[in-house]
Each structure stands twice: as C-alpha cells, then as structure tokens.
Design a protein around this motif. Structure first.
Motif, mmCIF file in Angstrom:
data_model
loop_
_atom_site.group_PDB
_atom_site.id
_atom_site.type_symbol
_atom_site.label_atom_id
_atom_site.label_comp_id
_atom_site.label_asym_id
_atom_site.label_seq_id
_atom_site.Cartn_x
_atom_site.Cartn_y
_atom_site.Cartn_z
ATOM 1 N N GLY A 99 0.816 -1.208 0.000
ATOM 2 C CA GLY A 99 0.000 0.000 0.000
ATOM 3 C C GLY A 99 0.844 1.251 0.000
ATOM 4 N N SER A 120 -4.075 10.629 0.459
ATOM 5 C CA SER A 120 -4.686 9.302 0.509
ATOM 6 C C SER A 120 -3.698 8.267 1.035
ATOM 7 C CB SER A 120 -5.185 8.893 -0.876
ATOM 8 O OG SER A 120 -4.097 8.642 -1.738
ATOM 9 N N GLN A 121 -4.256 7.172 1.520
ATOM 10 C CA GLN A 121 -3.440 6.042 1.942
ATOM 11 C C GLN A 121 -4.260 4.776 1.809
ATOM 12 O OE1 GLN A 121 -2.082 6.943 5.844
ATOM 13 N NE2 GLN A 121 -4.075 6.854 6.799
ATOM 14 N N ALA A 122 -3.570 3.663 1.689
ATOM 15 C CA ALA A 122 -4.249 2.372 1.546
ATOM 16 C C ALA A 122 -3.346 1.271 2.065
ATOM 17 C CB ALA A 122 -4.590 2.113 0.079
ATOM 18 N N ASN A 123 -3.964 0.281 2.678
ATOM 19 C CA ASN A 123 -3.254 -0.921 3.105
ATOM 20 C C ASN A 123 -3.660 -2.043 2.166
ATOM 21 O OD1 ASN A 123 -1.955 0.145 5.409
ATOM 22 N ND2 ASN A 123 -3.883 0.048 6.542
ATOM 23 N N LEU A 124 -2.676 -2.627 1.516
ATOM 24 C CA LEU A 124 -2.929 -3.669 0.528
ATOM 25 C C LEU A 124 -1.989 -4.833 0.779
ATOM 26 C CD1 LEU A 124 -2.932 -1.305 -2.574
ATOM 27 C CD2 LEU A 124 -4.954 -2.240 -1.460
ATOM 28 N N ALA A 148 -6.486 -2.093 -5.915
ATOM 29 C CA ALA A 148 -6.758 -0.986 -4.994
ATOM 30 C C ALA A 148 -8.095 -0.351 -5.361
ATOM 31 C CB ALA A 148 -5.646 0.052 -5.058
ATOM 32 N N SER A 149 -8.814 0.146 -4.370
ATOM 33 C CA SER A 149 -10.125 0.739 -4.643
ATOM 34 C C SER A 149 -10.038 2.219 -5.001
ATOM 35 C CB SER A 149 -11.041 0.550 -3.432
ATOM 36 O OG SER A 149 -10.469 1.164 -2.293
ATOM 37 N N THR A 150 -8.914 2.857 -4.730
ATOM 38 C CA THR A 150 -8.731 4.258 -5.086
ATOM 39 C C THR A 150 -7.438 4.425 -5.879
ATOM 40 O OG1 THR A 150 -7.554 4.752 -3.045
ATOM 41 C CG2 THR A 150 -9.928 5.085 -3.016
#
Length: 158
Positions: A99, A120-124, A148-150
């Motif tokens: 992410g 933004s941030q995301a954990n993947l 990723a969703s974004t």
C-alpha cells in the motif's frame, strides 16, 4: 575577423544535435544505438560560413522517430516533449506491495519513481500489481493500481 569565421565554421561542424544525442543515449539495444548515432548529421547551416570559406551543406535533423518506450520514459516529466501526447502508460510494481501513505515513493518496473502527492493512503497485500498512470484534468496524474479501490494522485520524482 577571418579567424572568427573559421572558429564558427569548425565549432558548427563539430557539434551535433543535442536532442538527437540524448535520444541515442537512451537506447539500450547496441545495434540500434549505434545506428542512431550514425544517423546524426554533423555540420551547421551554410549561411554561417565566411565568404570564400568552404560551404557545408545544411543538414536535416535525423529521421529518428521516438518509440513507445522512449515516450513512456518521458511520461510525467515532459516539458514540451513528444511524451506530452501520451494520456497513460501501463507498467507494474515489482514484488510485494503493501500500500501507500502520503509522500511515499513508489518504484515501478519501468524504472520510474513516483511520489504520492495527495493525502490518501491504503493498506494492501499485493504481489507484482499492474499499474496504469493516467492523466486527469489540468495535467494531474493518477496511479491506478490493480487491486486498490482508489487511485492516488502522484508526481514523478525520477
């Protein structure tokens, strides 16, 4: 005055098109690189020679057309270059990708490095995800990461 014209003649004849040299430097295939260098015309315009000095023929620019790989190398860093015409490029992130967070730098398989430019941030938990870098409104670039969703807004660093 005659020595000045000779100097101009010699320096004009010894210099090649800088842009053509840079394009050739980026080619990785040896024979194609050599061919690109061989195609560069040396010399300057005939009007730069002094009266009575031997005239050199005005040379046309090399007929090198940038490849898709050349254009992709310049994507996101294109100050009036042919890469400005590209709307997107596709590549991947090599290895495990967990992410992103703001200002994180992400190295892509094509060698480019991009930084997250929004909050933004995301954990993947992805391995070798495909990436599509796409231009949005006003030249903003988004990184669409498979899984990723974004898609975060990014800025090219290298």
């Amino acid at each position: 005055m005659k020595s000045l014209w000779v100097l101009l003649f010699v320096s004009g004849a010894a210099m090649a098109d800088d842009a053509a040299m840079l394009r050739c430097r980026q080619l990785t295939d040896g024979p194609a690189r050599l061919s690109c260098y061989d195609a560069i015309q040396l010399g300057g315009p005939a009007s730069a020679t002094a009266p009575g000095a031997p005239a050199i023929a005005a040379s046309a620019a090399p007929s090198y057309a940038p490849t898709k790989a050349d254009l992709e190398r310049g994507f996101g860093n294109e100050h009036n270059s042919p890469a400005a015409k590209l709307e997107f490029i596709e590549t991947s992130i090599v290895g495990e990708f967990d992410g992103w967070v703001p200002k994180q730098r992400i190295r892509l398989a094509n060698g480019q490095v991009w930084m997250i430019a929004d909050d933004s941030q995301a954990n993947l938990d992805l391995v070798n995800p495909k990436v599509r870098l796409e231009k949005g409104m006003l030249g903003v670039i988004y990184m669409d990461i498979e899984g990723a969703s974004t898609a975060p807004r990014v800025k090219r660093v290298k």
